[in-house]
Scaffold this active site. Structure first.
Site, mmCIF file in Angstrom:
data_model
loop_
_atom_site.group_PDB
_atom_site.id
_atom_site.type_symbol
_atom_site.label_atom_id
_atom_site.label_comp_id
_atom_site.label_asym_id
_atom_site.label_seq_id
_atom_site.Cartn_x
_atom_site.Cartn_y
_atom_site.Cartn_z
ATOM 1 N N ARG A 1 46.615 46.827 39.938
ATOM 2 C CA ARG A 1 46.182 45.418 40.002
ATOM 3 C C ARG A 1 47.356 44.451 40.180
ATOM 4 O O ARG A 1 47.319 43.312 39.731
ATOM 5 C CB ARG A 1 45.372 45.032 38.761
ATOM 6 N N GLY B 1 48.381 43.396 43.131
ATOM 7 C CA GLY B 1 48.194 42.623 44.360
ATOM 8 C C GLY B 1 48.720 43.347 45.586
ATOM 9 O O GLY B 1 48.730 42.789 46.677
ATOM 10 N N LYS B 2 49.124 44.601 45.430
ATOM 11 C CA LYS B 2 49.709 45.350 46.553
ATOM 12 C C LYS B 2 48.700 45.567 47.671
ATOM 13 O O LYS B 2 49.055 45.496 48.842
ATOM 14 C CB LYS B 2 50.315 46.668 46.084
ATOM 15 N N HIS C 1 37.390 47.445 47.299
ATOM 16 C CA HIS C 1 38.242 47.497 48.483
ATOM 17 C C HIS C 1 37.428 47.309 49.760
ATOM 18 O O HIS C 1 37.878 46.631 50.689
ATOM 19 C CB HIS C 1 39.021 48.820 48.532
#
Length: 173
Positions: free
Chosen positions: A10, A12-13, A52
């Site tokens: 989590r 932000g990648k 996703h």
């Protein structure tokens, strides 16, 4: 051009990797191939996969492959595209769970070779797992070791490497 985006859970990648893939695609009028390595083996993973799916553009091409990702990188139809691999550490988990060292080494070697051969623009998303404590069980220790080694190899092969923390990308290379 090869890019590695690493970060914690989590961090932000994924969002950053998606932005990067779209920017690369827009710059050269290329399509994006989203190469999903996750397997929906439980409700929690199913929820992550759905998140996703909802976060990426609908016009992106989707390829689901949990083991033989080298073949996707080398497929002739993908050579003029941007390939976003989400995620390297899930792929690594899939390989380790085969419990077959020969298959593990074969697929990992094929992937590294494919990175060097592909003409596609590549964005690899990977988790940084080495900042925690040493795990107690052998499989978790192996995963941490293999993830660290894979991330080092990906960083070596990439022209750009970014660490994402709290949604903020930090350029490492």
């Amino acid at each position: 051009m090869k890019h590695l985006v690493i970060g914690g859970v989590r961090s932000g990648k994924s969002a950053h990797g998606q932005e990067l893939a779209q920017t690369l695609a827009d710059a050269e009028s290329r399509e994006v191939v989203y190469l999903a390595t996750a397997q929906a083996l439980d409700k929690g993973m199913l929820d992550r996969i759905e998140k996703h799916q909802n976060s990426r553009p609908e016009h992106w091409l989707l390829v689901e492959e949990s083991i033989d990702i080298a073949s996707i990188l080398l497929a002739p139809e993908n050579q003029n595209k941007v390939i976003l691999i989400e995620c390297m550490t899930l792929w690594l988990t899939n390989l380790i769970c085969l419990e077959d060292d020969e298959a593990f080494n074969r697929h990992k070697s094929a992937f590294i070779s494919a990175i060097e051969q592909t003409q596609a623009k590549l964005v690899c998303i990977s988790s940084e797992v080495g900042a925690g404590i040493m795990p107690m069980n052998a499989m978790a220790r192996r995963f941490g070791d293999e993830a660290g080694l894979l991330n080092q190899e990906l960083a070596r092969l990439s022209e750009q490497v970014e660490l994402v923390c709290a949604g903020l990308p930090l350029k490492l290379k």
